[in-house]
Design a protein around this motif. Sequence first.
Motif, PDB file in Angstrom:
ATOM      1  N   TRP A 407       0.812  -1.204   0.000  1.00 14.52           N
ATOM      2  CA  TRP A 407       0.000   0.000   0.000  1.00 14.52           C
ATOM      3  C   TRP A 407       0.855   1.269   0.000  1.00 14.52           C
ATOM      4  CZ3 TRP A 407      -0.798  -4.175   3.345  1.00 14.52           C
ATOM      5  CH2 TRP A 407      -1.898  -4.988   3.036  1.00 14.52           C
ATOM      6  N   GLY A 408       0.838   1.991  -1.127  1.00 12.50           N
ATOM      7  CA  GLY A 408       1.576   3.235  -1.253  1.00 12.50           C
ATOM      8  C   GLY A 408       3.025   3.074  -1.632  1.00 12.50           C
ATOM      9  N   ALA A 409       3.508   1.837  -1.798  1.00 13.93           N
ATOM     10  CA  ALA A 409       4.938   1.612  -2.020  1.00 13.93           C
ATOM     11  C   ALA A 409       5.283   1.248  -3.450  1.00 13.93           C
ATOM     12  CB  ALA A 409       5.451   0.508  -1.087  1.00 13.93           C
ATOM     13  N   SER A 410       4.284   1.119  -4.343  1.00 13.69           N
ATOM     14  CA  SER A 410       4.613   0.667  -5.692  1.00 13.69           C
ATOM     15  C   SER A 410       5.275   1.762  -6.517  1.00 13.69           C
ATOM     16  CB  SER A 410       3.357   0.163  -6.409  1.00 13.69           C
ATOM     17  OG  SER A 410       2.457   1.216  -6.688  1.00 13.69           O
ATOM     18  N   TYR A 411       4.942   3.026  -6.219  1.00 18.22           N
ATOM     19  CA  TYR A 411       5.512   4.139  -6.973  1.00 18.22           C
ATOM     20  C   TYR A 411       5.544   5.359  -6.061  1.00 18.22           C
ATOM     21  CZ  TYR A 411       6.388   7.300 -10.927  1.00 18.22           C
ATOM     22  OH  TYR A 411       6.948   8.234 -11.777  1.00 18.22           O
ATOM     23  N   SER A 412       6.163   6.432  -6.541  1.00 20.47           N
ATOM     24  CA  SER A 412       6.338   7.641  -5.726  1.00 20.47           C
ATOM     25  C   SER A 412       5.182   8.613  -5.846  1.00 20.47           C
ATOM     26  CB  SER A 412       7.638   8.355  -6.132  1.00 20.47           C
ATOM     27  OG  SER A 412       7.608   8.678  -7.516  1.00 20.47           O
ATOM     28  N   ASN A 413       4.119   8.244  -6.544  1.00 16.64           N
ATOM     29  CA  ASN A 413       3.004   9.170  -6.739  1.00 16.64           C
ATOM     30  C   ASN A 413       2.149   9.270  -5.487  1.00 16.64           C
ATOM     31  OD1 ASN A 413       2.120   6.453  -7.288  1.00 16.64           O
ATOM     32  ND2 ASN A 413       0.244   7.291  -8.177  1.00 16.64           N
ATOM     33  N   ARG A 414       1.525  10.434  -5.323  1.00 16.87           N
ATOM     34  CA  ARG A 414       0.687  10.701  -4.158  1.00 16.87           C
ATOM     35  C   ARG A 414      -0.419  11.690  -4.519  1.00 16.87           C
ATOM     36  NH1 ARG A 414       3.693   7.176  -2.732  1.00 16.87           N
ATOM     37  NH2 ARG A 414       5.052   7.088  -0.885  1.00 16.87           N
ATOM     38  N   SER A 415      -1.495  11.641  -3.739  1.00 18.93           N
ATOM     39  CA  SER A 415      -2.463  12.729  -3.676  1.00 18.93           C
ATOM     40  C   SER A 415      -2.107  13.558  -2.448  1.00 18.93           C
ATOM     41  CB  SER A 415      -3.885  12.193  -3.528  1.00 18.93           C
ATOM     42  OG  SER A 415      -4.264  11.427  -4.650  1.00 18.93           O
ATOM     43  N   ALA A 416      -2.170  14.873  -2.589  1.00 18.04           N
ATOM     44  CA  ALA A 416      -1.775  15.762  -1.493  1.00 18.04           C
ATOM     45  C   ALA A 416      -2.909  16.715  -1.173  1.00 18.04           C
ATOM     46  CB  ALA A 416      -0.528  16.544  -1.866  1.00 18.04           C
ATOM     47  N   VAL A 417      -3.204  16.867   0.105  1.00 17.17           N
ATOM     48  CA  VAL A 417      -4.248  17.794   0.542  1.00 17.17           C
ATOM     49  C   VAL A 417      -3.629  18.884   1.402  1.00 17.17           C
ATOM     50  CG1 VAL A 417      -6.066  16.045   0.446  1.00 17.17           C
ATOM     51  CG2 VAL A 417      -4.843  16.429   2.596  1.00 17.17           C
ATOM     52  N   LEU A 418      -4.214  20.072   1.331  1.00 16.16           N
ATOM     53  CA  LEU A 418      -3.759  21.222   2.106  1.00 16.16           C
ATOM     54  C   LEU A 418      -4.730  21.450   3.250  1.00 16.16           C
ATOM     55  CD1 LEU A 418      -2.171  21.551  -0.574  1.00 16.16           C
ATOM     56  CD2 LEU A 418      -2.499  24.012  -0.355  1.00 16.16           C
ATOM     57  N   VAL A 419      -4.227  21.244   4.466  1.00 16.43           N
ATOM     58  CA  VAL A 419      -5.021  21.412   5.686  1.00 16.43           C
ATOM     59  C   VAL A 419      -4.530  22.668   6.392  1.00 16.43           C
ATOM     60  CG1 VAL A 419      -5.521  20.397   7.947  1.00 16.43           C
ATOM     61  CG2 VAL A 419      -5.471  18.949   5.903  1.00 16.43           C
ATOM     62  N   PRO A 420      -5.441  23.510   6.919  1.00 18.29           N
ATOM     63  CA  PRO A 420      -4.996  24.725   7.603  1.00 18.29           C
ATOM     64  C   PRO A 420      -3.916  24.452   8.646  1.00 18.29           C
ATOM     65  CG  PRO A 420      -7.372  24.770   7.333  1.00 18.29           C
ATOM     66  CD  PRO A 420      -6.908  23.408   6.879  1.00 18.29           C
ATOM     67  N   ALA A 421      -2.888  25.280   8.653  1.00 13.67           N
ATOM     68  CA  ALA A 421      -1.780  25.117   9.598  1.00 13.67           C
ATOM     69  C   ALA A 421      -2.316  25.106  11.018  1.00 13.67           C
ATOM     70  CB  ALA A 421      -0.769  26.237   9.407  1.00 13.67           C
ATOM     71  N   GLY A 422      -1.815  24.185  11.800  1.00 15.99           N
ATOM     72  CA  GLY A 422      -2.230  24.074  13.186  1.00 15.99           C
ATOM     73  C   GLY A 422      -3.408  23.146  13.403  1.00 15.99           C
ATOM     74  N   ALA A 423      -4.141  22.825  12.340  1.00 16.47           N
ATOM     75  CA  ALA A 423      -5.270  21.905  12.450  1.00 16.47           C
ATOM     76  C   ALA A 423      -4.770  20.477  12.304  1.00 16.47           C
ATOM     77  CB  ALA A 423      -6.323  22.207  11.393  1.00 16.47           C
ATOM     78  N   PRO A 424      -5.244  19.549  13.124  1.00 15.48           N
ATOM     79  CA  PRO A 424      -4.794  18.163  12.976  1.00 15.48           C
ATOM     80  C   PRO A 424      -5.361  17.533  11.716  1.00 15.48           C
ATOM     81  CG  PRO A 424      -6.561  18.300  14.601  1.00 15.48           C
ATOM     82  CD  PRO A 424      -6.222  19.715  14.221  1.00 15.48           C
ATOM     83  N   LEU A 425      -4.668  16.510  11.230  1.00 15.98           N
ATOM     84  CA  LEU A 425      -5.174  15.738  10.105  1.00 15.98           C
ATOM     85  C   LEU A 425      -6.189  14.735  10.640  1.00 15.98           C
ATOM     86  CD1 LEU A 425      -5.079  14.872   7.112  1.00 15.98           C
ATOM     87  CD2 LEU A 425      -3.216  13.301   7.736  1.00 15.98           C
ATOM     88  N   THR A 426      -7.442  14.959  10.328  1.00 16.53           N
ATOM     89  CA  THR A 426      -8.532  14.098  10.758  1.00 16.53           C
ATOM     90  C   THR A 426      -9.432  13.822   9.565  1.00 16.53           C
ATOM     91  OG1 THR A 426      -9.988  15.947  11.328  1.00 16.53           O
ATOM     92  CG2 THR A 426      -8.493  15.140  13.068  1.00 16.53           C
ATOM     93  N   ARG A 427     -10.366  12.939   9.752  1.00 18.33           N
ATOM     94  CA  ARG A 427     -11.329  12.678   8.673  1.00 18.33           C
ATOM     95  C   ARG A 427     -12.052  13.969   8.306  1.00 18.33           C
ATOM     96  NH1 ARG A 427     -16.905   9.129   8.908  1.00 18.33           N
ATOM     97  NH2 ARG A 427     -16.764   8.112   6.883  1.00 18.33           N
ATOM     98  N   ALA A 428     -12.412  14.773   9.320  1.00 18.68           N
ATOM     99  CA  ALA A 428     -13.138  16.019   9.052  1.00 18.68           C
ATOM    100  C   ALA A 428     -12.271  17.028   8.317  1.00 18.68           C
ATOM    101  CB  ALA A 428     -13.651  16.610  10.366  1.00 18.68           C
ATOM    102  N   SER A 429     -11.003  17.211   8.742  1.00 24.99           N
ATOM    103  CA  SER A 429     -10.154  18.205   8.070  1.00 24.99           C
ATOM    104  C   SER A 429      -9.772  17.729   6.671  1.00 24.99           C
ATOM    105  CB  SER A 429      -8.907  18.506   8.905  1.00 24.99           C
ATOM    106  OG  SER A 429      -8.060  17.374   9.028  1.00 24.99           O
ATOM    107  N   PHE A 430      -9.621  16.429   6.489  1.00 27.05           N
ATOM    108  CA  PHE A 430      -9.381  15.882   5.153  1.00 27.05           C
ATOM    109  C   PHE A 430     -10.560  16.160   4.232  1.00 27.05           C
ATOM    110  CE2 PHE A 430     -10.492  12.277   2.400  1.00 27.05           C
ATOM    111  CZ  PHE A 430      -9.425  12.298   1.506  1.00 27.05           C
ATOM    112  N   LEU A 431     -11.764  15.871   4.698  1.00 22.59           N
ATOM    113  CA  LEU A 431     -12.950  16.088   3.871  1.00 22.59           C
ATOM    114  C   LEU A 431     -13.149  17.561   3.576  1.00 22.59           C
ATOM    115  CD1 LEU A 431     -15.367  13.502   5.505  1.00 22.59           C
ATOM    116  CD2 LEU A 431     -14.408  13.394   3.191  1.00 22.59           C
ATOM    117  N   ASP A 432     -12.862  18.426   4.539  1.00 26.14           N
ATOM    118  CA  ASP A 432     -12.955  19.870   4.285  1.00 26.14           C
ATOM    119  C   ASP A 432     -12.010  20.272   3.152  1.00 26.14           C
ATOM    120  OD1 ASP A 432     -14.874  20.236   6.218  1.00 26.14           O
ATOM    121  OD2 ASP A 432     -13.489  20.995   7.743  1.00 26.14           O
ATOM    122  N   ALA A 433     -10.776  19.755   3.188  1.00 25.13           N
ATOM    123  CA  ALA A 433      -9.800  20.095   2.149  1.00 25.13           C
ATOM    124  C   ALA A 433     -10.237  19.566   0.788  1.00 25.13           C
ATOM    125  CB  ALA A 433      -8.428  19.536   2.520  1.00 25.13           C
TER     126      ALA A 433
END
Length: 543
Positions: A407-433
Amino acid sequence: MKTSFLLSSLVPAAAGVFQPSAHAAVREHLELEATLLAPYHGDARGARPDARTFTLSFEYPGLSGRRPVTWRLDLVAPSGRRVARWQGRVALVGRPADAAVRWTGSVAGHRPAPGVYRVRLHAASGAESVDQAWDIAVGALPAPALPRFAPLATGHARMLAVPAAGALPYTVYYGNLHSQTRDSDGGGPVDTCHGAQDPQSAPYGPDAAYPYARRHGLDMLMVSEHNHMYDGSDGTNPDADPAKARAMYQAGLATARDFSAANPGFLALYGMEWGVIGNGGHLNIFDSDELLGWERNGKGELIADTETPKSDYAALYALMRQRGWTGQFNHPALAGQFVVNGTPLAYTPDGDAVMALCEVVNSSAFSNSENEGETRRSNFEQACDKLLEAGYHVAFSSNQDNHCANWGASYSNRSAVLVPAGAPLTRASFLDAVRARRVFATMDKDAQIVFTANGHLMGERFDNAGALHLQVAYASTSGRQAATVAIMEGVPGRNGDVTQLSDQADVTTTPAPGAHFYYAKVTQDDGKVLWSAPVWVAQAALP
């Protein structure tokens, strides 16, 4: 003058029929797959430094018998004129096949003018076809001028542990938003995995996937199980226990919640990949706590929580909108997928409200690489452009569709999300982004792209009058440089073609009155590409 080439030394195709494999698990993936590896730079040797070899890879998972495939490969100049063509045939006999095409670096015996050329593959087998395209650099190209960019902080210390002075107030989190485990047809041991697994037969489930992804440096992993395999089959199991299927889905959700809670800074997501390939199309639903399905067992009991008609995308979008769910178009094809009223990739207002992402690149779903060395990669930019031109407000994502336990190791590609600085990465902050389309797709996990329009961040929709200042920012910590920049433009609802507006990273334009979208691409000096999310602009008429 166009030049044409024919390769006749490949395995000749033979007429005939094919039969599905006796292993039911691969029926979902019984389709033609074709990828194109086009080195961005030439060999840089001798008198013809632009010479290079293109590798065409073909596969038909689950095939039993013989399957003929014809292909053509076009080299297209920056002007849009085709300057070379190669053609050939292969016969698939149950295992992958490659074809190598050597380009000497010349056109009609002459060295071509420098520029960014496009290599296009069209492969066909019966009624099925696959189109792929990648850009290559020909000749010496000047490096683009890029604006000063204070890179964003990241979830891991690949770039900066804290934001640089003057950086945008976001943290970038990198992940893989498309993968399977044993809950459907994934989770196969890496040393023996070469395709889809029999549903629920593999040893590795979500409880193995999340720690694996975390150990390999990902900030998030979406386990997206095929919604119609919770009965333990790729068909319909008449003996399926609906309560067991529903409980398995809920157990996956609980595993994700528990792992995220125990590992702050890593987001474990669990959901479903809804739909089928034939007369369908796969899409991820990131946030459904209900298992959706259409299959019933021999007693007529629904093997799901909520019934959704098979291949009825208009109805699914309406349900998703009612529930407030968020989706991603997975590996979209130009024809035969996401059909509404007979139109593929069809726009609906409900679909536009819920579908936030479009996969622009996938590494091979059946890769067993654990060192990011997979060379089979599919490009879906043409289909994503069609969705944008249809009127969808989608950002680009780049995932791996892992079916092996890598999982995630076959290639160097990624999806990247921008979460407001200081906010934790959570399901809610991910969905907001994701809902704000603060997302970029990258083939390099150590790179960033940010695109702005009159100061508006990628993903935004805004009204504009007068000039529009578009700016592309790029950063890398792996020593890479930007080789080319492209700003693309289109018109939502036009159902036309997306075109390139500029090859500069900083440009000012005055759009015609009406709706427009713009997005940016950066190609690195190693050929890896980054895609920004679009901005959507409603341009006012001048008084």
